[in-house]
Design a protein around this motif. Structure first.
Motif, short mmCIF file in Angstrom:
data_model
loop_
_atom_site.label_atom_id
_atom_site.label_comp_id
_atom_site.label_asym_id
_atom_site.label_seq_id
_atom_site.Cartn_x
_atom_site.Cartn_y
_atom_site.Cartn_z
N LEU A 63 -14.20 0.07 -2.13
CA LEU A 63 -13.68 -0.71 -3.27
C LEU A 63 -12.42 -0.08 -3.84
CD1 LEU A 63 -16.67 -1.93 -5.48
CD2 LEU A 63 -15.11 -3.32 -4.09
N ALA A 64 -12.34 1.24 -3.79
CA ALA A 64 -11.20 1.94 -4.36
C ALA A 64 -9.91 1.67 -3.60
CB ALA A 64 -11.47 3.44 -4.39
N ILE A 65 -10.02 1.20 -2.36
CA ILE A 65 -8.81 0.88 -1.60
C ILE A 65 -8.66 -0.63 -1.37
CG2 ILE A 65 -8.66 3.12 -0.47
CD1 ILE A 65 -9.90 1.77 2.03
N GLY A 66 -9.43 -1.41 -2.12
CA GLY A 66 -9.21 -2.85 -2.10
C GLY A 66 -10.00 -3.64 -1.08
N ILE A 67 -10.94 -2.98 -0.39
CA ILE A 67 -11.81 -3.73 0.51
C ILE A 67 -13.26 -3.49 0.06
CG2 ILE A 67 -10.25 -3.82 2.48
CD1 ILE A 67 -11.63 -1.39 3.65
N GLY A 68 -14.19 -3.58 0.92
CA GLY A 68 -15.59 -3.32 0.57
C GLY A 68 -16.34 -2.88 1.80
N PRO A 69 -17.52 -2.26 1.63
CA PRO A 69 -18.30 -1.78 2.78
C PRO A 69 -19.10 -2.90 3.43
CG PRO A 69 -19.44 -1.23 0.77
CD PRO A 69 -18.15 -1.90 0.36
N PHE A 70 -18.40 -3.98 3.78
CA PHE A 70 -19.10 -5.20 4.22
C PHE A 70 -19.78 -5.02 5.57
CE2 PHE A 70 -15.46 -6.78 1.59
CZ PHE A 70 -16.23 -7.10 0.48
N VAL A 71 -19.11 -4.37 6.50
CA VAL A 71 -19.67 -4.21 7.85
C VAL A 71 -20.90 -3.32 7.83
CG1 VAL A 71 -19.26 -3.33 10.18
CG2 VAL A 71 -17.48 -4.64 9.00
N LEU B 170 -5.11 -7.22 4.35
CA LEU B 170 -3.74 -7.72 4.37
C LEU B 170 -3.17 -7.92 2.98
CD1 LEU B 170 -4.15 -10.40 7.18
CD2 LEU B 170 -3.17 -8.10 7.40
N SER B 171 -4.02 -7.85 1.95
CA SER B 171 -3.57 -8.13 0.59
C SER B 171 -2.59 -7.07 0.10
CB SER B 171 -4.76 -8.21 -0.36
OG SER B 171 -5.33 -6.93 -0.54
N GLU B 172 -1.74 -7.46 -0.82
CA GLU B 172 -0.78 -6.52 -1.40
C GLU B 172 -1.50 -5.40 -2.13
OE1 GLU B 172 2.92 -6.54 -4.64
OE2 GLU B 172 2.11 -8.42 -3.86
N PHE B 173 -2.61 -5.75 -2.80
CA PHE B 173 -3.39 -4.75 -3.53
C PHE B 173 -3.85 -3.64 -2.59
CE2 PHE B 173 -7.12 -2.74 -5.18
CZ PHE B 173 -6.99 -2.74 -6.55
#
Length: 257
Positions: free
Chosen positions: A138-146, A241-244
């Protein structure tokens, strides 16, 4: 001389203990090529008739696995490439899940992100007191989805929520044991190695068909993970791919230099 691109080795001893060891100079992170090789070696060890039990470990006395390579993540330019990249951990987890052999994970140090997923994909985890864990996605803009199905299966939803939401905080090895990710925790690496060796030797002496039957029971209800984990990889592949996320990754890498 250690390979700067990392290595994965497989050794099967006379007792049928297959030891798979991986190494990368960047805190045992797993770039795509190395992760694919690790997956291949898990499959090879599991399909080898001589194998009675698999031990999964990394080299060095510090970090067990720092997860995915951030440098590679920054090179992702489209959704398809993103989905392929994040499917790397999906394939590794599924290789562990579908192996007919019991997998023991030796966790000598910190596990972050995908490293936590690898620990969760093992059937039994032994760790040191230094083996704290963190899900930093989350801290880098994604999530541990896999990795979330594997981690949640071990620790439960409340603990997974804490790990995910506290994305900047390490949780201790004792916390991981209390929540069910680790089965045993030892004071130091020498004690850990002695315990891993003893357990692996015991398991290698048991009836192979009984072990294979136990493996099936341990993973009941996960038959849809081939589809599920790759769907989750596509989510991460788009978010990256997001700017965030691109800005967060650049900031993180700059802070490390």
């Amino acid at each position: 001389m250690l390979n700067p691109n990392g290595t994965v080795t497989l050794n099967i001893n006379e007792a049928g203990i297959a030891t798979i060891s991986f190494y990368h100079p960047a805190q045992n992170s797993l770039p795509a090529a190395l992760l694919n090789e690790l997956t291949a070696q898990i499959e090879i060890a599991g399909n080898e008739a001589r194998t009675r039990v698999i031990v999964l470990k990394s080299e060095g006395d510090r970090t067990f696995c720092a997860g995915a390579s951030f440098d590679e993540i920054l090179q992702i330019k489209d959704k398809e490439a993103g989905a392929i990249f994040f499917s790397g951990f999906a394939r590794a987890i599924n290789a562990c899940r579908k192996s007919s052999k019991i997998i023991i994970a030796r966790i000598q140090g910190k596990a972050v992100g995908g490293g936590v997923g690898l620990a969760a994909a093992a059937d039994y985890c032994l760790a040191t007191e230094a083996a704290s864990i963190k899900l930093s996605e989350l801290a880098i803009g994604i999530g541990p989805f896999v990795i979330s199905p594997a981690v949640t299966r071990k620790v439960g939803l409340p603990a997974f929520s804490q790990l995910t939401i506290r994305a900047s905080d390490f949780q201790s090895a004792q916390w991981a044991k209390d929540k069910g990710l680790y089965n045993e925790v030892y004071a130091d690496i020498s004690s850990l190695d002695a315990a891993v060796d003893t357990l692996a030797e015991k398991l290698a002496s048991y009836h192979p068909e009984a072990l294979a039957g136990l493996k099936q029971i341990l993973w009941e209800g996960t038959e849809d993970w081939d589809r599920l984990l790759h769907e989750r990889a596509a989510i991460s592949g788009e978010l990256v791919l997001s700017e965030f996320t691109q800005h967060a990754l650049q900031s993180f890498l700059s802070a490390k230099k």
